[in-house]
Scaffold this active site. Structure first.
Site, PDB file in Angstrom:
ATOM      1  N   LYS A 182     -10.301  16.930   2.125  1.00  0.00           N
ATOM      2  CA  LYS A 182     -10.339  16.303   0.792  1.00  0.00           C
ATOM      3  C   LYS A 182     -11.651  15.554   0.576  1.00  0.00           C
ATOM      4  O   LYS A 182     -12.295  15.689  -0.464  1.00  0.00           O
ATOM      5  CB  LYS A 182      -9.160  15.310   0.666  1.00  0.00           C
ATOM      6  CG  LYS A 182      -9.294  14.335  -0.489  1.00  0.00           C
ATOM      7  CD  LYS A 182      -8.150  13.354  -0.559  1.00  0.00           C
ATOM      8  CE  LYS A 182      -8.335  12.072   0.220  1.00  0.00           C
ATOM      9  NZ  LYS A 182      -9.087  11.002  -0.433  1.00  0.00           N
ATOM     10  N   ASN A 183     -12.047  14.770   1.578  1.00  0.00           N
ATOM     11  CA  ASN A 183     -13.215  13.909   1.368  1.00  0.00           C
ATOM     12  C   ASN A 183     -14.540  14.662   1.455  1.00  0.00           C
ATOM     13  O   ASN A 183     -15.596  14.086   1.209  1.00  0.00           O
ATOM     14  CB  ASN A 183     -13.171  12.713   2.330  1.00  0.00           C
ATOM     15  CG  ASN A 183     -12.057  11.752   1.948  1.00  0.00           C
ATOM     16  OD1 ASN A 183     -11.481  11.864   0.857  1.00  0.00           O
ATOM     17  ND2 ASN A 183     -11.737  10.819   2.833  1.00  0.00           N
TER      18      ASN A 183
ATOM     19  N   CYS B  57      -7.832  -1.469  -6.235  1.00  0.00           N
ATOM     20  CA  CYS B  57      -7.414  -0.486  -5.234  1.00  0.00           C
ATOM     21  C   CYS B  57      -6.546  -1.220  -4.221  1.00  0.00           C
ATOM     22  O   CYS B  57      -6.924  -2.304  -3.762  1.00  0.00           O
ATOM     23  CB  CYS B  57      -8.657   0.093  -4.573  1.00  0.00           C
ATOM     24  SG  CYS B  57      -8.267   1.281  -3.306  1.00  0.00           S
TER      25      CYS B  57
ATOM     26  N   ARG C  22     -13.153  -2.717  -3.256  1.00  0.00           N
ATOM     27  CA  ARG C  22     -14.068  -1.636  -2.858  1.00  0.00           C
ATOM     28  C   ARG C  22     -15.259  -1.629  -3.811  1.00  0.00           C
ATOM     29  O   ARG C  22     -15.271  -0.907  -4.803  1.00  0.00           O
ATOM     30  CB  ARG C  22     -13.335  -0.290  -2.856  1.00  0.00           C
ATOM     31  CG  ARG C  22     -12.278  -0.208  -1.775  1.00  0.00           C
ATOM     32  CD  ARG C  22     -11.521   1.093  -1.836  1.00  0.00           C
ATOM     33  NE  ARG C  22     -12.321   2.235  -1.458  1.00  0.00           N
ATOM     34  CZ  ARG C  22     -11.899   3.505  -1.562  1.00  0.00           C
ATOM     35  NH1 ARG C  22     -10.704   3.759  -2.044  1.00  0.00           N
ATOM     36  NH2 ARG C  22     -12.669   4.495  -1.194  1.00  0.00           N
ATOM     37  N   PRO C  23     -16.251  -2.468  -3.508  1.00  0.00           N
ATOM     38  CA  PRO C  23     -17.389  -2.583  -4.426  1.00  0.00           C
ATOM     39  C   PRO C  23     -18.228  -1.309  -4.455  1.00  0.00           C
ATOM     40  O   PRO C  23     -18.146  -0.477  -3.557  1.00  0.00           O
ATOM     41  CB  PRO C  23     -18.199  -3.741  -3.834  1.00  0.00           C
ATOM     42  CG  PRO C  23     -17.794  -3.830  -2.406  1.00  0.00           C
ATOM     43  CD  PRO C  23     -16.408  -3.284  -2.301  1.00  0.00           C
TER      44      PRO C  23
ATOM     45  N   ASP D 207      -9.098   5.711   7.961  1.00  0.00           N
ATOM     46  CA  ASP D 207      -8.098   6.565   7.297  1.00  0.00           C
ATOM     47  C   ASP D 207      -6.980   7.006   8.243  1.00  0.00           C
ATOM     48  O   ASP D 207      -6.048   7.693   7.812  1.00  0.00           O
ATOM     49  CB  ASP D 207      -8.773   7.791   6.663  1.00  0.00           C
ATOM     50  CG  ASP D 207      -9.654   7.412   5.491  1.00  0.00           C
ATOM     51  OD1 ASP D 207      -9.536   6.276   5.010  1.00  0.00           O
ATOM     52  OD2 ASP D 207     -10.474   8.252   5.059  1.00  0.00           O
TER      53      ASP D 207
ATOM     54  N   ILE E 181     -13.306  -1.836   8.334  1.00  0.00           N
ATOM     55  CA  ILE E 181     -13.865  -1.226   7.117  1.00  0.00           C
ATOM     56  C   ILE E 181     -13.222  -1.852   5.874  1.00  0.00           C
ATOM     57  O   ILE E 181     -13.927  -2.273   4.956  1.00  0.00           O
ATOM     58  CB  ILE E 181     -13.639   0.316   7.092  1.00  0.00           C
ATOM     59  CG1 ILE E 181     -14.065   0.949   8.422  1.00  0.00           C
ATOM     60  CG2 ILE E 181     -14.363   0.958   5.909  1.00  0.00           C
ATOM     61  CD1 ILE E 181     -15.538   0.893   8.731  1.00  0.00           C
TER      62      ILE E 181
ATOM     63  N   ARG F 127      -1.832  13.006  -3.132  1.00  0.00           N
ATOM     64  CA  ARG F 127      -3.263  12.890  -3.442  1.00  0.00           C
ATOM     65  C   ARG F 127      -4.111  13.500  -2.340  1.00  0.00           C
ATOM     66  O   ARG F 127      -5.202  13.997  -2.594  1.00  0.00           O
ATOM     67  CB  ARG F 127      -3.653  11.410  -3.567  1.00  0.00           C
ATOM     68  CG  ARG F 127      -3.136  10.740  -4.803  1.00  0.00           C
ATOM     69  CD  ARG F 127      -3.746   9.376  -4.928  1.00  0.00           C
ATOM     70  NE  ARG F 127      -5.215   9.456  -4.803  1.00  0.00           N
ATOM     71  CZ  ARG F 127      -6.013   8.428  -4.676  1.00  0.00           C
ATOM     72  NH1 ARG F 127      -5.528   7.217  -4.650  1.00  0.00           N
ATOM     73  NH2 ARG F 127      -7.314   8.594  -4.567  1.00  0.00           N
TER      74      ARG F 127
HETATM   75  C1  EPZ Z   1     -14.790   6.983   1.806  1.00  0.00           C
HETATM   76  O1  EPZ Z   1     -14.679   5.985   0.814  1.00  0.00           O
HETATM   77  C2  EPZ Z   1     -13.478   7.732   1.814  1.00  0.00           C
HETATM   78  N1  EPZ Z   1     -13.232   8.321   0.510  1.00  0.00           N
HETATM   79  C3  EPZ Z   1     -12.351   6.804   2.205  1.00  0.00           C
HETATM   80  O2  EPZ Z   1     -11.157   7.576   2.310  1.00  0.00           O
HETATM   81  C4  EPZ Z   1     -12.655   6.180   3.562  1.00  0.00           C
HETATM   82  O3  EPZ Z   1     -11.661   5.240   3.875  1.00  0.00           O
HETATM   83  C5  EPZ Z   1     -14.027   5.498   3.526  1.00  0.00           C
HETATM   84  O4  EPZ Z   1     -15.042   6.448   3.085  1.00  0.00           O
HETATM   85  C6  EPZ Z   1     -14.455   4.953   4.876  1.00  0.00           C
HETATM   86  O5  EPZ Z   1     -14.514   5.973   5.806  1.00  0.00           O
HETATM   87  C7  EPZ Z   1     -13.772   9.495   0.178  1.00  0.00           C
HETATM   88  O6  EPZ Z   1     -14.558  10.068   0.911  1.00  0.00           O
HETATM   89  C8  EPZ Z   1     -13.368  10.108  -1.103  1.00  0.00           C
HETATM   90  P1  EPZ Z   1     -17.398   3.378   1.995  1.00  0.00           P
HETATM   91  P2  EPZ Z   1     -15.989   5.176   0.372  1.00  0.00           P
HETATM   92  O7  EPZ Z   1     -18.310   3.198   0.832  1.00  0.00           O
HETATM   93  O8  EPZ Z   1     -17.172   6.003   0.525  1.00  0.00           O
HETATM   94  C9  EPZ Z   1     -18.252  -1.281   1.691  1.00  0.00           C
HETATM   95  C10 EPZ Z   1      -8.913   8.129   1.949  1.00  0.00           C
HETATM   96  O9  EPZ Z   1      -7.831   7.596   2.296  1.00  0.00           O
HETATM   97  N2  EPZ Z   1     -19.057  -0.972   0.499  1.00  0.00           N
HETATM   98  O10 EPZ Z   1     -17.913   4.149   3.147  1.00  0.00           O
HETATM   99  O11 EPZ Z   1     -15.706   4.592  -0.968  1.00  0.00           O
HETATM  100  C11 EPZ Z   1     -16.763  -1.020   1.479  1.00  0.00           C
HETATM  101  O12 EPZ Z   1     -16.126  -2.105   0.832  1.00  0.00           O
HETATM  102  C12 EPZ Z   1     -10.064   7.294   1.423  1.00  0.00           C
HETATM  103  O13 EPZ Z   1      -9.084   9.364   1.990  1.00  0.00           O
HETATM  104  C13 EPZ Z   1     -19.779  -1.980  -0.114  1.00  0.00           C
HETATM  105  O14 EPZ Z   1     -19.756  -3.138   0.296  1.00  0.00           O
HETATM  106  O15 EPZ Z   1     -16.041   4.044   1.465  1.00  0.00           O
HETATM  107  C14 EPZ Z   1     -16.279  -0.791   2.876  1.00  0.00           C
HETATM  108  O16 EPZ Z   1     -16.094  -2.033   3.523  1.00  0.00           O
HETATM  109  C15 EPZ Z   1      -9.702   5.877   1.209  1.00  0.00           C
HETATM  110  N3  EPZ Z   1     -20.518  -1.658  -1.225  1.00  0.00           N
HETATM  111  C16 EPZ Z   1     -17.456  -0.086   3.534  1.00  0.00           C
HETATM  112  O17 EPZ Z   1     -18.601  -0.381   2.706  1.00  0.00           O
HETATM  113  C17 EPZ Z   1     -20.579  -0.386  -1.711  1.00  0.00           C
HETATM  114  O18 EPZ Z   1     -21.290  -0.162  -2.713  1.00  0.00           O
HETATM  115  C18 EPZ Z   1     -17.323   1.407   3.694  1.00  0.00           C
HETATM  116  O19 EPZ Z   1     -16.892   1.964   2.463  1.00  0.00           O
HETATM  117  C19 EPZ Z   1     -19.850   0.624  -1.068  1.00  0.00           C
HETATM  118  C20 EPZ Z   1     -19.087   0.305   0.040  1.00  0.00           C
END
Ligand code: EPZ
Length: 422
Positions: free
Chosen positions: A22-23, A118, A123-124, A309, A331, A401
């Site tokens: 999916k991702n 969320c 999730r910024p 995840d 995370i 989903r």
């Molecule tokens: C991806 O989300 C995945 N989603 C998530 O899977 C997964 O949990 C996550 O990566 C971490 O592995 C998809 O790929 C569609 P991040 P993503 O930006 O990219 C912080 C699932 O269940 N951050 O890597 O949105 C954030 O808060 C989903 O399939 C900022 O601070 O996650 C987190 O602590 C849920 N500012 C960390 O970085 C930003 O602008 C990692 O988040 C972006 C992120």
């Protein structure tokens, strides 16, 4: 609303084939906006999030042909007048934010709804915006929408780091803008999750020039134009990990097929350490459960660390551990909504900040429980498989989903599980 009803205690036997990731698929679909030629993606799982991303692309003028049976998506984005990704769609799936970079790169403007709340915590998207601004986009947030425009993106050096490490979708967004920017872009602290690597491979097939794929530093030489391509997505390592944990809980000769074991090293390590017996042969992994899992300390980290995840599913597993386990979430510190539901099934868990202390119990007991997010819901299904008696998991649309036909796949393995409509 559908619910899943499970009679616990039936051993899982046999092979289960793992679907496409999916991702990987979701950001890759947004890459279709980078060209007016056709992008064909295969091994696309049949999931609600994929349908949502299809609707978003259609709202942006793309033609979408989805052969759900064959798992093939044909995307062609030759009407470039539309630039708005509306709130109604974006609010249901954060991955839709990935259209921002491609829209800016190809159409010079974008209006994308801010995703909103969320249940797994705040999730910024500040890093997405910071990266795109560095490439020369001017961005304003107005009326709940990100309004971005540029008279031409220019390559530069960008550091993409948060307190939790790298950002997966942030890297994808900036990367997809950089591939059509003028000159060279260096993305430092880039994510290198397998799904991001898969996106890089797809973009390379479309003609993007990317070096350092799979490392923390991506170097991109912008090109004027990308072409269409055909790409098959990688196996879903989170689905594979979920089935392996199910096998370690109540398997009796369960194997996952069509997986990439290299993507699952941290998960395999946790399973081994807890006493499960594993056999890895090519793209097949077989698991035999321990009597009760040995307790352990587990911390979620960016890849190749243990994935957030799979945190909830691993917790369901360790609920029956032979002692006290500590599960720390690095995370998403608030991703513990499943704890309260596991308690309803007889688990003993105490939460302290971003850590859950799990005191293993010999048995869980079935109960009605409520799914509130995708991975937490999968954890409740796993707990239901091993619990005594009946478990009813309500609001299973969350699980739809991200897991393709999970109830059907489990039933084929021997679980007593059924989906009840209404
Ligand atoms: C991806 O989300 C995945 N989603 C998530 O899977 C997964 O949990 C996550 O990566 C971490 O592995 C998809 O790929 C569609 P991040 P993503 O930006 O990219 C912080 C699932 O269940 N951050 O890597 O949105 C954030 O808060 C989903 O399939 C900022 O601070 O996650 C987190 O602590 C849920 N500012 C960390 O970085 C930003 O602008 C990692 O988040 C972006 C992120």
């Amino acid at each position: 609303m559908d619910r899943i009803v499970i009679q616990g205690g039936e051993p899982l036997r046999g092979d289960v084939s793992i679907s496409g990731a999916k991702n990987s698929v979701l950001p890759m679909m947004a890459a279709a906006l980078l060209t007016d030629e056709e992008l064909v993606i295969s091994r696309v799982p049949s999931l609600r999030d994929v349908s949502t991303q299809c609707k978003i692309l259609e709202a942006l003028g793309a033609r979408v042909l989805h052969d759900d049976q064959k798992g093939v998506l044909r995307l062609r984005s030759d009407n470039e007048d539309l630039v708005t990704a509306p709130y109604d769609l974006v609010k249901t799936m954060r991955a839709s934010i990935c259209v921002l970079g491609p829209l800016l790169a190809r159409r010079g403007r974008a209006k994308v709804s801010l995703p909103g709340g969320c249940v797994i915590g705040v999730r910024p998207i500040d890093l997405h915006l910071k990266g795109l601004q560095s490439l020369g986009a001017s961005i304003e947030v107005r009326g709940g929408y990100i309004e971005a425009e540029t008279d031409g993106l220019r390559g530069t050096t960008i550091y993409l780091g948060s307190a939790a490490g790298s950002t997966v979708l942030g890297t994808a967004n900036v990367l997809m803008a950089a591939v059509l920017a003028d000159g060279r872009t260096v993305i430092e602290n880039a994510a290198h999750e397998p799904e991001l690597v898969d996106l890089c491979h797809c973009l390379q097939k479309m003609g993007a020039k990317i070096d350092g794929v799979g490392s923390h530093c991506l170097e991109v030489e912008g090109v004027d134009k990308l072409s269409g391509a055909e790409h098959t997505v990688i196996a879903d390592r989170i689905e594979a990990g979920t089935f392996l944990l199910a096998g370690a809980m109540i398997g009796d000769g369960l194997s996952v097929l069509d997986v990439v074991p290299q993507h699952l090293l941290a998960v395999l390590e946790v399973l081994r350490e807890s006493g499960a017996n594993l056999q890895v042969e090519g793209n097949r992994i077989s698991v035999e459960p321990p009597d009760r899992p040995r307790p352990m300390d587990l911390t979620t980290l960016p890849h190749p660390g243990f994935p957030t995840d799979l945190q909830a599913q691993a917790m369901a597993y360790l609920c029956r551990g032979n002692g006290v386990s500590m599960i720390s979430e690095r995370i998403y510190p608030d991703r513990f909504i499943h704890v309260a539901e596991l308690l309803r099934m007889g688990a003993q868990i105490r939460k302290e900040g971003a850590t859950a202390i799990v005191n293993g119990v010999p048995r869980l007991s079935g109960a009605p429980v409520m799914a509130s997010e995708l991975r937490g819901s999968a954890a409740l299904v796993l707990a239901g498989l091993v619990a005594e008696g009946e478990t009813e998991v309500h609001r299973v649309y969350h699980i739809d989903r991200g897991y393709e036909r999970i109830d059907e796949k489990l039933r084929l393995l021997g679980a007593h599980i059924e989906r009840v409509a209404g």
